[in-house]
Design an enzyme around this catalytic site. Structure first.
Site, mmCIF file in Angstrom:
data_model
loop_
_atom_site.group_PDB
_atom_site.id
_atom_site.type_symbol
_atom_site.label_atom_id
_atom_site.label_comp_id
_atom_site.label_asym_id
_atom_site.label_seq_id
_atom_site.Cartn_x
_atom_site.Cartn_y
_atom_site.Cartn_z
ATOM 1 N N ASP A 80 20.467 47.154 -1.544
ATOM 2 C CA ASP A 80 21.714 47.891 -1.297
ATOM 3 C C ASP A 80 22.521 47.109 -0.250
ATOM 4 O OD1 ASP A 80 23.759 49.670 -1.400
ATOM 5 O OD2 ASP A 80 22.701 51.318 -0.429
ATOM 6 N N ARG A 137 31.655 42.979 -2.804
ATOM 7 C CA ARG A 137 32.967 43.333 -2.216
ATOM 8 C C ARG A 137 34.179 42.669 -2.852
ATOM 9 N NH1 ARG A 137 30.780 47.759 -0.160
ATOM 10 N NH2 ARG A 137 29.710 47.496 1.832
ATOM 11 N N ASP A 197 28.152 54.124 -7.769
ATOM 12 C CA ASP A 197 27.502 53.984 -6.459
ATOM 13 C C ASP A 197 28.491 53.863 -5.301
ATOM 14 O OD1 ASP A 197 25.115 53.535 -4.750
ATOM 15 O OD2 ASP A 197 26.123 51.639 -4.411
HETATM 16 O O1 DOR Z 1 25.308 52.730 2.929
HETATM 17 C C1 DOR Z 1 25.907 52.583 1.888
HETATM 18 N N1 DOR Z 1 26.867 51.646 1.754
HETATM 19 N N2 DOR Z 1 25.620 53.376 0.858
HETATM 20 C C2 DOR Z 1 26.353 53.392 -0.275
HETATM 21 O O2 DOR Z 1 26.043 54.144 -1.174
HETATM 22 C C3 DOR Z 1 27.532 52.511 -0.389
HETATM 23 C C4 DOR Z 1 27.424 51.341 0.494
HETATM 24 C C5 DOR Z 1 28.716 50.593 0.639
HETATM 25 O O3 DOR Z 1 29.398 50.345 -0.367
HETATM 26 O O4 DOR Z 1 29.048 50.213 1.767
HETATM 27 ZN ZN ZN Z 2 24.942 50.792 -2.932
#
Ligand code: DOR
Ligand code: ZN
Length: 420
Positions: free
Chosen positions: A300, A59, A147
């Site tokens: 993720d 982030r 992504d």
């Molecule tokens: O659930 C998700 N959150 N999928 C994504 O592809 C992006 C990610 C995010 O950046 O919060």
């Molecule tokens: Zn992701």
């Protein structure tokens, strides 16, 4: 500097001492003389090469209220990870060398986990113009991805695969056909119908997986498919691999440890993209892990602030804060159940992802990098989001009982996490 001795750890099932000199493993043997080494008593603990997460969201820059490089790195080492690759959906987007360098510099200052930036495929992740991939690689990016969003244009993806391939860099594809998502908020199925939410068809993911396989096959290029969640995606990739297509893929603990049943009561912490699917998909993920279709387990890790998960499912942000629960969920669901061995899980969480992004990882052998995690496999505990180091407390696994606790994480031979 004093050498470090890990005393009496289980290494491949045998009790061993591990002697570390600087950032490397000098010796693995029974009963090494401690001399004036600093000693870690690892009696009852299992040593594993520290984990590598090739898909996290840290982030920073831009969304530090959700997570920053320091809090994310602290969470990473607490989860047993020595290295993470962070996605470029920052603000501004990580689409130029200055941001890549900034992330690397900040991670060095923080000095916890190793952080490898993934740069955007397209400028501003807008899906229009390709980024300057050569310069991004030079600055330290290890892969390219938009992504968070799909690369909608097949032509742009074609160029990206070819261009990145020329630099021997992987493109990580977030597979989602937005027209098929059609404002859905969770998986299309029984739970969505029951709860009255608009569903997201599996086809929204699978159509893109198929497209990317066709592009990779046509070009002879490689592609890595991010976070697969459906039985159909696994089957497409399985068949493509059998034909010799250079496709690799990853899935996340939430896709094999949970289903959309978690959303029955409207828990926004279970809202993620792609969405949690049904039991048949969950079992298909485990099959795909067992037969080698899945190359890597990633988190993720997608931390969000409390207010972004409140106010109902429809408006809630997608994502699960997952880096501190990944090992325990994987170990409990896959290894304790007998689906795979601990050794296989270790490959999926370390050597395989490291190989895909081309970074060195730890290995439990003499001369290898001393990136090591010490885990207590028999420790049973309840996941508590309030104990997360991550700023993101958004987990649907709060209160779940799991096995496998990370006690220490060593990065480059230095203790970066010790459970207190
Ligand atoms: O659930 C998700 N959150 N999928 C994504 O592809 C992006 C990610 C995010 O950046 O919060
Ligand atoms: Zn992701």
């Amino acid at each position: 500097m004093k050498k470090l001795l890990i005393r009496s750890a289980l290494v491949g099932g045998k009790k061993r001492d591990v002697l570390i000199d600087g950032d490397r493993i000098e010796k693995i043997a029974a009963d090494i003389d401690a001399g004036d080494c600093k000693v870690i008593d690892a009696d009852g603990l299992t040593a594993l090469p520290a984990f590598v997460d090739m898909h996290v969201h840290l982030r920073e820059p831009g969304y530090e209220y959700k997570e920053d490089i320091e809090s994310g790195s602290r969470a990473a080492v607490a989860g047993g990870f020595s290295a993470v690759c962070c996605m470029p959906n920052t603000n501004p987007v990580t689409d130029n060398k200055y941001i890549v360098r900034y992330i690397k510099d900040r991670a060095k200052e923080v000095d916890l986990a190793k952080v490898y930036p993934i740069a955007a495929v397209s400028v501003g992740q807008k899906g229009e113009t390709i980024t300057e991939m050569g310069k991004l690689k030079e600055a330290g990016a290890v892969a390219f991805s938009d992504d968070g969003r799909p690369v909608e244009s097949a032509q742009l993806m074609r160029i990206a695969l070819e261009y990145a391939g020329g630099f021997n860099m992987p493109v990580i594809s977030h597979c989602e056909d937005l027209s098929l998502v059609n404002d859905g908020v969770m998986n299309e199925g029984f739970t969505a119908t029951l709860a009255g939410y608009k569903g997201i068809t599996r086809a929204s993911e699978e159509v893109m997986v198929a497209r990317d396989i066709v592009l990779a096959e046509t070009l002879g290029a490689r592609v890595h498919i991010a976070h697969i969640s459906t039985k159909g995606s696994a089957q497409l990739i399985r068949e493509a691999k059998a034909r010799g297509v250079k496709v690799t893929c990853e899935t996340c603990p939430h896709y094999f440890a949970a289903t959309d049943a978690l959303l029955e009561g409207g828990d926004a912490n279970a809202k993620v993209n792609p969405p949690l699917r049904e039991e048949s998909d969950r079992l298909a993920m485990i099959e795909a892990i067992k037969d080698g279709t899945v190359d890597a387990i990633v988190t993720d890790h997608a931390p969000h602030a409390k207010h972004e998960k409140e106010g109902g499912l429809i408006g809630a942000a997608n994502g699960i804060s997952g880096i501190e629960t990944s090992f325990a969920l994987s170990y409990t669901t896959l290894v304790r159940s007998g689906a795979i061995t601990l050794e296989k899980l270790s490959e999926l969480m370390t050597a395989n992802p490291a190989g895909i992004v081309g970074i060195e990882c730890g290995a439990l052998k003499e001369g290898a990098l001393a990136d090591i995690t010490l885990v207590d496999l028999d420790a049973k505990y309840t996941i508590d989001k309030n104990k997360f180091f991550s700023k993101g407390k958004n987990t649907p696994f709060h209160g779940k009982e799991v096995y496998g606790k990370v006690r220490y994480t060593l990065v480059d031979g230095k203790i970066k996490y010790k459970e207190v």
